[in-house]
Design a protein around this motif. Structure first.
Motif, short mmCIF file in Angstrom:
data_model
loop_
_atom_site.label_atom_id
_atom_site.label_comp_id
_atom_site.label_asym_id
_atom_site.label_seq_id
_atom_site.Cartn_x
_atom_site.Cartn_y
_atom_site.Cartn_z
N ILE A 338 0.84 -1.19 0.00
CA ILE A 338 0.00 0.00 0.00
C ILE A 338 0.88 1.25 0.00
O ILE A 338 1.66 1.47 0.94
CB ILE A 338 -0.92 0.01 1.23
N PRO A 339 0.77 2.09 -1.02
CA PRO A 339 1.61 3.28 -1.07
C PRO A 339 1.16 4.35 -0.08
O PRO A 339 -0.03 4.66 -0.01
CB PRO A 339 1.46 3.76 -2.51
N ALA A 340 2.10 4.86 0.68
CA ALA A 340 1.82 6.00 1.56
C ALA A 340 2.32 7.26 0.85
O ALA A 340 1.89 7.57 -0.24
CB ALA A 340 2.48 5.80 2.92
N ASN A 381 12.13 14.45 6.20
CA ASN A 381 12.01 13.60 7.38
C ASN A 381 10.87 14.03 8.30
O ASN A 381 10.20 13.18 8.91
CB ASN A 381 13.35 13.59 8.15
N ALA A 382 10.62 15.32 8.36
CA ALA A 382 9.47 15.80 9.15
C ALA A 382 8.17 15.28 8.54
O ALA A 382 7.24 14.89 9.26
CB ALA A 382 9.47 17.32 9.20
N LEU A 383 8.10 15.26 7.22
CA LEU A 383 6.91 14.75 6.55
C LEU A 383 6.73 13.26 6.79
O LEU A 383 5.62 12.80 7.10
CB LEU A 383 7.03 15.04 5.05
N LEU A 384 7.82 12.50 6.68
CA LEU A 384 7.74 11.05 6.87
C LEU A 384 7.24 10.68 8.27
O LEU A 384 6.52 9.69 8.45
CB LEU A 384 9.10 10.41 6.63
N GLU A 385 7.63 11.46 9.26
CA GLU A 385 7.24 11.15 10.64
C GLU A 385 5.75 11.34 10.88
O GLU A 385 5.20 10.80 11.85
CB GLU A 385 8.03 12.04 11.61
N ASN A 386 5.08 12.08 10.01
CA ASN A 386 3.67 12.39 10.24
C ASN A 386 2.73 11.72 9.24
O ASN A 386 1.59 12.12 9.08
CB ASN A 386 3.47 13.91 10.18
N VAL A 387 3.23 10.67 8.57
CA VAL A 387 2.40 9.93 7.63
C VAL A 387 1.72 8.77 8.36
O VAL A 387 2.32 8.13 9.23
CB VAL A 387 3.27 9.39 6.46
N THR A 399 17.27 6.77 1.43
CA THR A 399 18.72 7.00 1.44
C THR A 399 19.21 6.92 2.88
O THR A 399 18.45 6.72 3.82
CB THR A 399 19.04 8.40 0.87
N THR A 400 20.49 7.12 3.03
CA THR A 400 21.08 7.14 4.37
C THR A 400 20.44 8.22 5.24
O THR A 400 20.32 8.06 6.46
CB THR A 400 22.60 7.39 4.27
N TRP A 401 20.00 9.31 4.61
CA TRP A 401 19.41 10.41 5.37
C TRP A 401 18.13 10.01 6.09
O TRP A 401 17.72 10.67 7.04
CB TRP A 401 19.10 11.59 4.45
N GLU A 402 17.46 8.94 5.65
CA GLU A 402 16.19 8.53 6.27
C GLU A 402 16.34 7.45 7.34
O GLU A 402 15.34 6.98 7.89
CB GLU A 402 15.21 8.01 5.20
#
Length: 452
Positions: A338-340, A381-387, A399-402
């Motif tokens: 399921i794509p987020a 990263n702020a966006l990913l944390e609130n999905v 990537t390494t950044w995540e």
């Protein structure tokens, strides 16, 4: 590499690409070609260490990394100009280094102070030396833009000398324009697989970059191709349109890199239908490849069906548009995930963005995904944390950044793009039939290793 984008502080946190000068990687990816950099001290090293080292530890090879000649311009060159210094460097390089083609890349300093690099290079061109000039000042954009500048320079100043306005086209010969060398962590293996499947379907292929290219001699044959094949959402399109005008070559644009049996068969049939060439051979190849592919997949289904390890059901992809779109198609159509949130990081030109976004509205029957274009790591990263990923931790393709954010989410991470500091890549591939099997192995090895 602080390319100005952020409205608040004019910089990008956790950058996802290089500057235009980073296109020297595109030169060193051509067997027999040698880049020469006209830039400040440290520019080449920074681009190499980011794109070539902390990105799968790809290395520099014969004409990359520490090998690249550079003028390393100083304050004196800024005041009085660095053209003389460049001329001396080219002369020395010709004595020491062996190459079939030299490409001089002009960086920020040379362009800003007005060094006439074209005039310097022209002196050597008149002597019959295979050398071209590309104006790749970092302020012109990222290395995707630099790549297209370099490609056009090679065609205009080198390839064009080996053709006429009415060069005889060879039916079944294709020029392939796809992934950006070194920026895409797995470009070597991917281009090799693209060439393999196209050859299997009965075509002859100018793959142009990587070990499976015939190098500079292959570039000379660009005008002879029946057509140009662009396999990416946008990179290579301007080149194909330029070649259409210059050499009267049509082009076929397929925006999605094929991953897995369904997409690869669909991809090959599109190419065959466009070329009107070797349909029977292509179908025989598809049948043979699918037989092998589904043999492995049949045995894999025992594991997949049991969900012994609490496999994730939702995911996010963070990366350049080519891989982002391709991985999304594969995860939805092949694995039923399921794509987020999907985040594109390569800063595609605005004119291409509506078409790219439209592809996410048709990932599969009644399946779409929300896509955003972001470059700043803090914002990503702020966006990913609130999905909302549902009731299970997600799998993040990024990537390494995540990595730190993925840990906070309790999820698993598969590094699929720059920077990839936890991947050592030799010839790994994720496209085509064989690449899909490697991607499946990577995904589920990652998931069950985290559970151990």
């Amino acid at each position: 590499m602080d390319i100005c984008k952020n409205k608040k502080n004019n910089s990008i946190n956790q950058v996802r690409y290089g500057c235009a000068l980073g296109a020297f990687h595109s030169v060193s990816a051509i067997p027999g070609a040698m880049p020469i950099a006209h830039c400040g001290p440290g520019c080449v090293d920074k681009q190499y260490m980011s794109l070539g080292f902390y990105n799968g530890f790809q290395g520099g090879g014969y004409s990359g990394g520490a090998v690249i000649p550079s003028t390393n311009l100083q304050e004196n060159d800024v005041v009085f100009g660095g053209a003389k210094r460049l001329q001396e460097l080219i002369e020395a390089s010709l004595k020491i280094l062996k190459a079939d083609l030299f490409v001089v890349l002009n960086g920020c300093i040379g362009e800003l102070v007005g060094d006439d690099v074209g005039a310097v290079v022209d002196q050597f061109q008149k002597q019959g030396i295979p050398i071209v000039n590309a104006e790749t000042g970092g302020f012109k954009g990222n290395n995707f833009i630099g790549h297209e500048i370099v490609v056009k320079a090679i065609i205009e100043q080198f390839v064009d000398k080996y053709t006429t306005a009415h060069s005889q086209k060879q039916k079944g010969l294709i020029n392939v324009w796809s992934e950006l060398p070194f920026q895409n962590t797995f470009w070597r293996g991917d281009l090799a697989e693209l060439k393999r499947i196209l050859q299997g379907a009965g075509f002859r292929v100018n793959i142009l970059f990587g070990n499976n290219s015939e190098g500079v001699e292959e570039w000379k044959n660009i005008p002879k191709a029946q057509f140009n094949l662009v396999i990416s959402p946008w990179l290579g399109l301007s080149t194909a349109k330029y070649l259409e005008e210059k050499y009267d070559q049509p082009y076929l644009h397929i925006p999605v890199l094929p991953i897995g049996a369904d997409q690869t068969a669909e991809f090959l049939r599109k190419v065959v239908n466009f070329a009107d060439h070797n349909k029977q051979k292509a179908e025989e190849f598809i049948a043979a490849e699918e037989k092998e592919y589904y043999y492995y997949l049949e045995h894999f289904t025992d594991f997949y069906a049991e969900y012994w390890w609490g496999l994730p059901s939702s995911y996010a992809v963070i990366g350049d548009s080519a891989y982002n779109l391709a991985i999304n198609k594969f995860l939805v159509k092949q694995l039923g995930l399921i794509p987020a949130k999907q985040i594109i990081t390569d800063n595609p030109p605005e004119r291409y963005r509506p078409a790219i976004s439209a592809e996410y509205q048709k990932l599969d029957t009644d399946v779409s995904a929300e896509v955003v274009f972001l470059e700043d790591g803090y914002e990503i990263n702020a966006l990913l944390e609130n999905v909302n990923y549902g009731h299970r931790p997600p799998i993040i393709f990024g990537t390494t950044w995540e990595r730190d954010t993925t840990k906070k989410l309790g999820g698993s991470i598969v590094e699929v793009g720059f920077p990839a500091s936890y991947e050592v890549v030799l010839n790994k591939k994720y496209v085509g039939y064989r690449g899909a099997l490697s991607l499946l192995e990577k995904i589920f090895t990652t998931v069950i290793s985290k559970s151990a």
